[in-house]
Design an enzyme around this catalytic site. Structure first.
Site, short mmCIF file in Angstrom:
data_model
loop_
_atom_site.label_atom_id
_atom_site.label_comp_id
_atom_site.label_asym_id
_atom_site.label_seq_id
_atom_site.Cartn_x
_atom_site.Cartn_y
_atom_site.Cartn_z
N CYS A 20 -4.02 14.26 -21.09
CA CYS A 20 -3.37 13.19 -21.18
C CYS A 20 -3.72 12.09 -20.19
O CYS A 20 -3.65 10.95 -20.14
CB CYS A 20 -1.68 13.52 -21.01
SG CYS A 20 -1.20 14.64 -22.14
N ASP B 207 -16.60 13.46 21.72
CA ASP B 207 -16.61 12.57 22.79
C ASP B 207 -15.89 13.15 23.91
O ASP B 207 -15.03 14.02 23.69
CB ASP B 207 -15.90 11.13 22.24
CG ASP B 207 -15.80 10.28 23.46
OD1 ASP B 207 -17.01 10.06 24.24
OD2 ASP B 207 -14.62 10.05 23.73
N ASP C 275 -12.06 8.94 20.03
CA ASP C 275 -10.67 8.29 20.03
C ASP C 275 -10.89 6.80 20.59
O ASP C 275 -9.92 5.98 20.55
CB ASP C 275 -9.69 9.11 21.04
CG ASP C 275 -10.44 8.80 22.49
OD1 ASP C 275 -11.73 8.90 22.65
OD2 ASP C 275 -9.32 8.56 23.34
#
Length: 744
Positions: free
Chosen positions: A24, A431, A632
């Site tokens: 479907c 980092d 970040d």
């Protein structure tokens, strides 16, 4: 529904009603993609949605709805609230439950008559006909209407298989009930198969009912998130409090909050102080003190005080709405492996129809005395048992549960591809500043060189230079001097030197502030005294800033950014998960080494520029590694974009989170290992689901066709085939739901 306009292209997600299998979904996708103005269409069978990218100048949502309606499905183009969608789903589920119960009640006497009292009563066949007719024509109506809608476009799906198998068996049985002499005159028994028709439909309806309930539980995370926003809110206008629906709140409205209430919008406190439970965002169990000027976020809980806030973001703009939207889009996206599954599902039903025809022909040619009976039963069994539902549910249900499980733990996954890819990671790059450390450095030491004159004026200049820098370390210096009451002066010239520091001109003299590499490049001499001080400070894991004029270093400033309390545990968890951990930083070698020792990292690189971090990612990739990167800041964006798997810490910059495939709401390194574990568990579940879905069809279709009959005399009953088909779908969804209990 969420719509995002990108130039002339609009992406919109619509709920779809009426899907029963993966075929479907394939039909809807192919029909939409073949429609003018539609660039892309992706259906998620598990979440019952389709995401369409289309050009609104060429086609409207109403035309999209009509296109889908032609093949028997309903596209909901009107804006639907979650309550409205749940209401429609509840109504559909109640109708399915009612039909399942009626079909089951009627199928029991038909089964007893057909299996244990066959031919015992003259009226037996007529009784079974009367009992089976409502099962087929009312309870099983959906299969025939769906099959007809597909047939009009020369397509086939699960409804086609069920309608053909039960329809043929019913017509054959009715013929033998009304005119038994046709076969009796030819020496054959006029068999009837009412019990097969009734039991098959009852089993399939039961399987669909259980499957819908299980799929509903797979989206529990979304419902939990949506339940975090209150339905009404108190607004202060003209000195009076008005209670309004959440949809009526506008930016700038003043919202009144009492203790214990959930915060309805994102806004800033303008009156009062309180403590707020922000665990749904940060994962931290301890409440956070809030006072005028602080931000509050929708979905968090006001615990202690009565406050008023000014609404800054409402409705779809709040942080909570963004999280919900991100989770919905991720749950509705497709993993790369799903593309192969979709191709297989697209040709699966036509192949099954061909196998059914071959089965019927083989039994007619090779069968014994009851060849017609065996041919019919085997063909029906093949059609019934080969439903591709399990195949279609294998991947999306696991993705939905996996993404939801991540959201509950503060791990936001952008799309299914990011979730799937993370399991391949064997290297994780971190980092330092803001990822391993708190990202809140403060000045700890200030040492001036001997024989420096005009120190007060120089400190004022140094403060003024750092005030113009956006680096976190510069902000620490700025805060240090600002709290001491230092006044700024305006340099004649100022420039930021990426990865090195800053420079400025004042009263005809060039001054520098930055790392030792900057001084070396500028030919600035560092006195022995300051070299010794700097070395000692760096051994203590402190970042050193040199302040110098064009001739010599004038002072050394030490800034310490404390390591996060959970950093060492997070690194250990990553290593135990088999990840090789690297730390990259623009800081100096000594500070980097001290931090690495403190948290247990053996691989690290110091003194790197943003481009150097991206080059390091490429280097590891060239060695055949699958690299994950967690960062970040803006300076991490290039490396994040280069990495195979990008992870942004939730307290970082918007650009880092935009680039990342996974965002951690808590700035906690233990969550990095949890994200990788979640990916591995989800991919393992997908593989299990696909294995059993393929294994089921590879084994069951030949058995249903009768390959064991010449050797063992075993012929699979269509009723057992119906039960097996229902069980396969339920087992796949149930296996996916096991992810909800996995420990991360």
């Amino acid at each position: 529904m969420a719509a995002i306009a990108e130039s002339k292209l609009t992406k919109q997600t619509f709920p779809v009603e009426g899907m029963s299998c993966a075929s479907c979904a394939g039909s809807i996708e192919s029909m939409l993609r073949a429609t003018g103005g539609v660039q892309e269409a992706n259906v998620n069978f598990a979440s019952k949605t389709v995401q369409v990218a289309y050009e609104p100048q060429q086609i409207s949502p109403a035309q999209l709805r009509d296109t889908v309606h032609e093949i028997g499905f309903e596209l909901l183009i009107d804006e639907q609230t979650q309550e409205e969608l749940e209401g429609r789903q509840a109504t559909a589920l109640a109708e399915l439950k009612r039909k399942t119960i009626v079909a089951g009640v009627l199928a029991v006497p038909v089964f007893i008559l057909g299996m244990f009292f066959h031919g015992a009563f003259a009226w037996g066949n007529w009784a079974m006909l009367l009992l089976t007719a409502p099962v087929l024509l009312w309870a099983g109506q959906r299969f025939f209407t769906g099959a007809w809608a597909q047939a009009k476009h020369f397509r086939a799906n699960m409804d086609t298989l069920v309608a053909l198998s039960t329809g043929i068996a019913f017509i054959f049985s009715v013929f033998n009930t009304v005119y038994p002499q046709f076969f009796l005159s030819r020496g054959l028994m006029p068999h009837v198969y009412y019990e097969a028709v009734a039991v098959i439909i009852a089993f399939i309806l039961l399987g669909k009912y259980l499957e819908e309930g299980a799929k509903d539980r797979s989206s529990a995370a979304i419902k939990k998130l949506m339940g975090l926003q209150p339905k009404t809110v108190r607004i202060v206008r003209g000195g009076k409090e008005l209670e309004l629906k959440i949809e009526e709140v506008q930016v700038g409205d003043r919202v009144a909050l009492l203790p214990g209430e959930r915060i309805p919008v994102d806004g800033e406190i303008v009156a009062g102080t309180t403590f707020v439970d922000e665990s749904m965002l940060s994962g931290e169990p301890l409440p956070v003190q809030k006072q005028p000027g602080d931000m509050l976020y929708a979905g968090t809980i006001n615990q202690k005080g009565s406050v008023q806030l000014q609404a800054l973001k409402t409705g779809s703009e709040t942080t909570l709405a963004h999280i919900i939207r991100m989770v919905q889009e991720a749950q509705g996206s497709k993993a790369p492996v799903q593309k192969l599954v979709d191709k297989i599902a697209g040709i699966f039903v036509p192949v099954v129809l061909a196998i059914a025809l071959l089965t019927f022909a083989a039994w007619l040619i090779l069968g014994g005395e009851a060849y017609l009976s065996e041919a019919l039963l085997s063909t029906i069994s093949v059609l019934v048992i080969a439903c591709p539902c399990a195949l279609g549910l294998a991947t999306p249900t696991a993705i939905m549960v996996g993404v939801g499980r991540g959201a509950e733990h503060g791990i936001l996954i952008k799309d299914a591809e990011s979730l799937e890819r993370a399991h391949k990671a064997d290297v994780i790059i971190l980092d330092k500043t803001g990822t391993i450390t708190l990202g809140k450095p403060s000045v700890t030491d200030v040492v001036w060189a001997e024989n420096v004159t005009g120190k007060e004026r120089l400190e004022q200049l140094f403060f003024s230079m750092e005030a113009q820098s956006e680096h976190p370390i510069a902000q620490a210096v700025y805060t240090y001097y600002k709290e001491a009451g230092q006044q700024a002066i305006q340099p004649d010239y100022f420039s930021s030197l990426t990865g090195l520091g800053i420079e400025a001109d004042y009263e005809g003299v060039r001054y520098f502030s930055g790392n030792q590499k900057l001084l070396h490049e500028q030919g600035v001499r560092v006195p022995e005294q300051l070299q010794q001080v700097a070395a000692k400070l760096q051994e203590d894991a402190k970042t050193v800033i040199f302040f110098a004029d064009a001739m010599r270093a004038l002072a050394v400033f030490a800034v310490s950014d404390p390591v996060k309390p959970t950093a060492a545990a997070g690194i250990k968890a990553m290593q135990e998960a088999g990840l090789e951990v690297y730390m990259l930083t623009g800081d100096n070698q000594q500070t980097a080494a001290a931090v690495a020792r403190q948290i247990g990292i053996t691989h690290f690189e110091a003194g790197l520029l943003p481009g150097d971090k991206a080059d390091m990612v490429k280097k590891l990739q060239a060695e055949g590694k699958t690299v994950a990167m967690a960062g970040d800041g803006i300076n991490d964006a290039q490396a994040l974009a280069t990495a195979d798997i990008s992870i942004a810490m939730g307290q970082g910059t918007d650009i880092a989170m935009d680039v990342a495939g996974i965002t951690l709401m808590r700035s906690d390194l233990t969550q990095v290992a949890a994200a990788v574990k979640l990916s591995r568990a989800t991919v393992q579940t997908i593989r299990q689901n696909l294995f059993w879905a393929f294994f089921y069809n590879v084994i069951c279709i030949p058995v249903a066709a009768g390959v064991l009959y010449p050797f063992t005399g075993f012929l699979l009953s269509p009723m057992i085939a119906g039960a097996a088909m229902a069980l396969s779908s339920v087992s796949v969804v149930t296996n996916s739901l096991r992810l909800r209990g996995r420990k991360l």
